[in-house]
Design a protein around this motif. Structure first.
Motif, PDB file in Angstrom:
ATOM      1  N   GLN A 250      77.299  12.146   1.254  1.00  0.00           N
ATOM      2  CA  GLN A 250      77.882  12.727   0.049  1.00  0.00           C
ATOM      3  C   GLN A 250      79.181  12.014  -0.331  1.00  0.00           C
ATOM      4  OE1 GLN A 250      78.984  17.159  -1.824  1.00  0.00           O
ATOM      5  NE2 GLN A 250      78.520  16.964   0.344  1.00  0.00           N
ATOM      6  N   GLN A 251      79.969  11.647   0.642  1.00  0.00           N
ATOM      7  CA  GLN A 251      81.225  10.955   0.356  1.00  0.00           C
ATOM      8  C   GLN A 251      80.974   9.572  -0.242  1.00  0.00           C
ATOM      9  OE1 GLN A 251      84.732  11.436   2.404  1.00  0.00           O
ATOM     10  NE2 GLN A 251      84.052  12.999   3.840  1.00  0.00           N
ATOM     11  N   ALA A 252      79.937   8.881   0.232  1.00  0.00           N
ATOM     12  CA  ALA A 252      79.594   7.572  -0.334  1.00  0.00           C
ATOM     13  C   ALA A 252      79.159   7.717  -1.783  1.00  0.00           C
ATOM     14  CB  ALA A 252      78.499   6.913   0.503  1.00  0.00           C
ATOM     15  N   TRP A 253      78.417   8.780  -2.059  1.00  0.00           N
ATOM     16  CA  TRP A 253      77.996   9.050  -3.445  1.00  0.00           C
ATOM     17  C   TRP A 253      79.217   9.296  -4.327  1.00  0.00           C
ATOM     18  CZ3 TRP A 253      78.643  13.495  -6.431  1.00  0.00           C
ATOM     19  CH2 TRP A 253      77.912  13.557  -7.623  1.00  0.00           C
ATOM     20  N   LEU A 254      80.176  10.063  -3.814  1.00  0.00           N
ATOM     21  CA  LEU A 254      81.387  10.347  -4.571  1.00  0.00           C
ATOM     22  C   LEU A 254      82.196   9.077  -4.809  1.00  0.00           C
ATOM     23  CD1 LEU A 254      83.376  12.334  -5.872  1.00  0.00           C
ATOM     24  CD2 LEU A 254      84.347  12.720  -3.587  1.00  0.00           C
ATOM     25  N   SER A 280      94.921  26.335   1.982  1.00  0.00           N
ATOM     26  CA  SER A 280      94.865  27.720   1.531  1.00  0.00           C
ATOM     27  C   SER A 280      96.024  28.503   2.125  1.00  0.00           C
ATOM     28  CB  SER A 280      93.534  28.366   1.928  1.00  0.00           C
ATOM     29  OG  SER A 280      93.545  29.749   1.639  1.00  0.00           O
ATOM     30  N   GLU A 281      97.005  28.831   1.307  1.00  0.00           N
ATOM     31  CA  GLU A 281      98.171  29.570   1.797  1.00  0.00           C
ATOM     32  C   GLU A 281      97.802  30.964   2.279  1.00  0.00           C
ATOM     33  OE1 GLU A 281     102.024  27.708  -0.381  1.00  0.00           O
ATOM     34  OE2 GLU A 281     101.019  29.317  -1.476  1.00  0.00           O
ATOM     35  N   LEU A 282      96.812  31.595   1.633  1.00  0.00           N
ATOM     36  CA  LEU A 282      96.444  32.959   1.979  1.00  0.00           C
ATOM     37  C   LEU A 282      95.544  33.053   3.203  1.00  0.00           C
ATOM     38  CD1 LEU A 282      95.710  34.520  -1.540  1.00  0.00           C
ATOM     39  CD2 LEU A 282      97.553  35.163   0.011  1.00  0.00           C
ATOM     40  N   TRP A 283      94.786  31.977   3.492  1.00  0.00           N
ATOM     41  CA  TRP A 283      93.763  32.075   4.538  1.00  0.00           C
ATOM     42  C   TRP A 283      93.541  30.702   5.158  1.00  0.00           C
ATOM     43  CZ3 TRP A 283      87.854  32.191   3.715  1.00  0.00           C
ATOM     44  CH2 TRP A 283      87.208  32.588   4.895  1.00  0.00           C
ATOM     45  N   LEU A 284      94.327  30.394   6.181  1.00  0.00           N
ATOM     46  CA  LEU A 284      94.279  29.066   6.791  1.00  0.00           C
ATOM     47  C   LEU A 284      92.918  28.757   7.395  1.00  0.00           C
ATOM     48  CD1 LEU A 284      97.769  28.874   8.570  1.00  0.00           C
ATOM     49  CD2 LEU A 284      97.100  27.969   6.342  1.00  0.00           C
ATOM     50  N   GLU A 285      92.220  29.762   7.887  1.00  0.00           N
ATOM     51  CA  GLU A 285      90.918  29.532   8.497  1.00  0.00           C
ATOM     52  C   GLU A 285      89.881  29.059   7.477  1.00  0.00           C
ATOM     53  OE1 GLU A 285      89.557  32.834  10.727  1.00  0.00           O
ATOM     54  OE2 GLU A 285      91.298  32.893  12.063  1.00  0.00           O
ATOM     55  N   GLY A 286      90.147  29.253   6.203  1.00  0.00           N
ATOM     56  CA  GLY A 286      89.193  28.849   5.176  1.00  0.00           C
ATOM     57  C   GLY A 286      89.322  27.396   4.759  1.00  0.00           C
ATOM     58  N   GLU A 287      90.288  26.677   5.324  1.00  0.00           N
ATOM     59  CA  GLU A 287      90.502  25.282   4.926  1.00  0.00           C
ATOM     60  C   GLU A 287      89.394  24.377   5.456  1.00  0.00           C
ATOM     61  OE1 GLU A 287      95.382  25.516   4.722  1.00  0.00           O
ATOM     62  OE2 GLU A 287      94.410  24.309   6.280  1.00  0.00           O
ATOM     63  N   LYS A 292      89.763  18.125   2.318  1.00  0.00           N
ATOM     64  CA  LYS A 292      90.978  17.309   2.414  1.00  0.00           C
ATOM     65  C   LYS A 292      90.661  15.845   2.120  1.00  0.00           C
ATOM     66  CE  LYS A 292      93.069  20.222   6.032  1.00  0.00           C
ATOM     67  NZ  LYS A 292      94.115  20.898   5.254  1.00  0.00           N
ATOM     68  N   SER A 293      89.540  15.349   2.657  1.00  0.00           N
ATOM     69  CA  SER A 293      89.172  13.958   2.407  1.00  0.00           C
ATOM     70  C   SER A 293      88.796  13.747   0.946  1.00  0.00           C
ATOM     71  CB  SER A 293      88.011  13.551   3.326  1.00  0.00           C
ATOM     72  OG  SER A 293      86.822  14.251   3.008  1.00  0.00           O
ATOM     73  N   VAL A 294      88.176  14.745   0.345  1.00  0.00           N
ATOM     74  CA  VAL A 294      87.840  14.659  -1.083  1.00  0.00           C
ATOM     75  C   VAL A 294      89.114  14.589  -1.918  1.00  0.00           C
ATOM     76  CG1 VAL A 294      86.866  15.948  -3.032  1.00  0.00           C
ATOM     77  CG2 VAL A 294      85.583  15.741  -0.890  1.00  0.00           C
ATOM     78  N   ASN A 295      90.104  15.409  -1.584  1.00  0.00           N
ATOM     79  CA  ASN A 295      91.367  15.382  -2.327  1.00  0.00           C
ATOM     80  C   ASN A 295      92.068  14.039  -2.205  1.00  0.00           C
ATOM     81  OD1 ASN A 295      90.843  18.001  -3.029  1.00  0.00           O
ATOM     82  ND2 ASN A 295      92.738  18.850  -2.190  1.00  0.00           N
ATOM     83  N   LEU A 296      91.991  13.421  -1.040  1.00  0.00           N
ATOM     84  CA  LEU A 296      92.562  12.087  -0.876  1.00  0.00           C
ATOM     85  C   LEU A 296      91.886  11.083  -1.797  1.00  0.00           C
ATOM     86  CD1 LEU A 296      93.032  11.846   3.010  1.00  0.00           C
ATOM     87  CD2 LEU A 296      94.827  11.954   1.265  1.00  0.00           C
ATOM     88  N   LYS A 297      90.564  11.172  -1.902  1.00  0.00           N
ATOM     89  CA  LYS A 297      89.831  10.275  -2.790  1.00  0.00           C
ATOM     90  C   LYS A 297      90.207  10.524  -4.250  1.00  0.00           C
ATOM     91  CE  LYS A 297      85.754  10.064   0.231  1.00  0.00           C
ATOM     92  NZ  LYS A 297      85.835   8.631   0.587  1.00  0.00           N
ATOM     93  N   LEU A 298      90.336  11.799  -4.628  1.00  0.00           N
ATOM     94  CA  LEU A 298      90.711  12.118  -6.007  1.00  0.00           C
ATOM     95  C   LEU A 298      92.118  11.623  -6.321  1.00  0.00           C
ATOM     96  CD1 LEU A 298      89.366  15.755  -6.581  1.00  0.00           C
ATOM     97  CD2 LEU A 298      88.557  13.659  -7.674  1.00  0.00           C
ATOM     98  N   VAL A 310      91.369  17.273 -11.144  1.00  0.00           N
ATOM     99  CA  VAL A 310      91.555  18.651 -10.670  1.00  0.00           C
ATOM    100  C   VAL A 310      90.537  18.921  -9.581  1.00  0.00           C
ATOM    101  CG1 VAL A 310      91.537  21.092 -11.298  1.00  0.00           C
ATOM    102  CG2 VAL A 310      92.356  19.388 -12.943  1.00  0.00           C
ATOM    103  N   ALA A 311      90.991  19.430  -8.440  1.00  0.00           N
ATOM    104  CA  ALA A 311      90.114  19.885  -7.366  1.00  0.00           C
ATOM    105  C   ALA A 311      90.065  21.407  -7.441  1.00  0.00           C
ATOM    106  CB  ALA A 311      90.621  19.419  -6.007  1.00  0.00           C
ATOM    107  N   LEU A 312      88.929  21.937  -7.847  1.00  0.00           N
ATOM    108  CA  LEU A 312      88.756  23.377  -8.068  1.00  0.00           C
ATOM    109  C   LEU A 312      87.897  23.947  -6.953  1.00  0.00           C
ATOM    110  CD1 LEU A 312      89.097  25.787 -10.135  1.00  0.00           C
ATOM    111  CD2 LEU A 312      86.880  25.074 -11.056  1.00  0.00           C
TER     112      LEU A 312
END
Length: 412
Positions: A250-254, A280-287, A292-298, A310-312
């Protein structure tokens, strides 16, 4: 006069339908010249869709075809679709479902614009098993601010909706799709095409892939898990952040897609939706490490191309807005419209310096996009309170992204 009579008669008929609707009607694959109407129901015969363009007298009829029955426990229930062709772009149409002598009430939808035109879209997430709250959010907030009292309809017609996953609580339980998603969301789904991302609660169920007709331009072996579409000057990308799909394929496709996007002069913005947030400030376990790697690419893409991205995401049941301090990347967590809120003090939490606001509330976003040399993407977050205090609170956050920022004057 004909329209008024049709509305009255249809409302009366809608009270005593002879067929049982499980899901829909709902929109799929809306284009400037066509639309697909889907409906899941019990029918004794072939259903059809009757439709006409607003302010015109000529009506048209299209027979619906059965496209799915294999996954449904009740073999008397089927998923049907009707393809409406030869439509006019940017036009409003009214339609109803008919079987025998019985008809539903009138619904309506709008085709997309063929020529350059400003537009708007909605962003929602995480309905899950909070269907009572979802119904309130849709009827008392989304339909109110996006349609009933929406003053920018002509300038910024709302063209579609995004949904960042967790449509239902348990995707493999058939009855939940009607109770938790299609029922509460009906006023919106009957008029707008919705583009979802897979959440963890979908459980990769066949129901998800049966209900939705998504762009088939992802990796061949995983079609509809990730995909993209373009509208006007924005590229919309949807990823699957759930294991085992959060992988190198999936990352290669992106990577390839972002490289192609960089070369497209007609695209000003990129909006990428996926379920899990990077932070996620409210819920660290949900990260998610994948996110994170997608945000770096963006961030790298936006820095190189100059196109804001925008990363939604969803997953966390609250709202957070952050901005990359070095690149034109915005991070939004957009939960929830029904799932129980993740409250301050409830879980392990953290204050991220690059986030400017976090609210433990239900809500959704309305986004307006302009085109041309001064292209912008404007966000408004509407809140509906939190568990124990659910109520309409209007706009609680708003901001604007610009394709080309103007430097401030040098201070003296």
């Amino acid at each position: 006069m004909q329209l008024v009579i049709l509305l009255v008669l249809s409302s009366l008929l809608n009270v005593a339908q002879a067929f049982e609707i499980k899901a829909g009607p709902y929109m799929q694959s809306v284009t400037p010249i066509s639309d697909t109407v889907r409906i899941e129901c019990k029918f004794a015969g072939t259903p059809k869709v009757i439709f006409f363009r607003e302010s015109e007298t000529e009506t048209f009829s299209v027979n619906a075809t059965l496209i799915e029955r294999n996954h449904h426990p009740d073999k008397k229930v089927g998923l049907y679709e009707a393809k409406l062709m030869g439509l006019v772009d940017g036009a409003r149409y009214l339609y109803q479902i008919q079987q025998g002598e019985q008809k539903t009430g009138l619904y309506h939808f709008k085709t997309l614009w063929k020529q350059p035109h400003p537009f708007a879209f909605l962003a929602l997430s995480d309905s899950q098993n909070g269907y009572k709250v979802t119904a309130q959010v849709i009827r008392q907030s989304v339909m109110k601010y996006a349609f009933a009292s929406y003053l920018d309809e002509r300038a910024f017609p709302i063209s579609f909706a995004l949904f960042t996953g967790d449509l239902v609580q348990k995707g493999h339980e058939y009855k939940r799709w009607s109770e938790e998603f299609f029922g509460p969301m009906e006023p919106l789904l009957s008029r707008l095409n919705l583009y979802p991302a897979l959440g963890n609660h979908e459980e990769n169920t066949p129901y998800y892939f049966s209900y939705f007709e998504l762009p088939r331009n992802g990796t061949l072996e995983n079609l509809e898990h990730w995909y993209y579409f373009d509208y006007q000057n924005v590229r919309f990308i949807t990823l699957n952040s759930n294991p085992p799909y959060d992988n190198e394929i999936q990352q290669a496709w992106l990577d390839a897609l972002l490289l192609e996007t960089e070369r497209r002069d007609d695209l000003d913005f990129v909006l990428l939706q996926l379920h899990h947030p990077a932070e996620s400030e409210l819920w660290l376990e949900g990260e998610s490490a994948f996110s994170k790697s997608v945000n770096l690419k963006l961030g790298e893409f936006s820095a190189k191309s100059g196109k804001p991205s925008v990363a939604l995401s969803g997953h966390t049941h609250g709202y957070s807005r952050g901005h990359d301090p070095e690149n034109p990347l915005t991070m939004l967590i957009n939960g929830s419209i029904g799932g129980a809120t993740d409250n301050w003090g409830e879980f392990k939490q953290r204050d991220y310096l690059n986030y400017v606001t976090t609210k433990d509330e239900h809500g959704w976003c309305l986004v307006q996009v302009t085109i041309g040399p001064t292209a912008t993407m404007s966000f408004k977050r509407y809140s509906f309170g939190k568990d124990g205090n659910v109520k309409d609170q209007g706009v609680v956050d708003q901001f604007i992204l610009r394709r080309h920022n103007s430097n401030p004057d040098t201070p003296t």
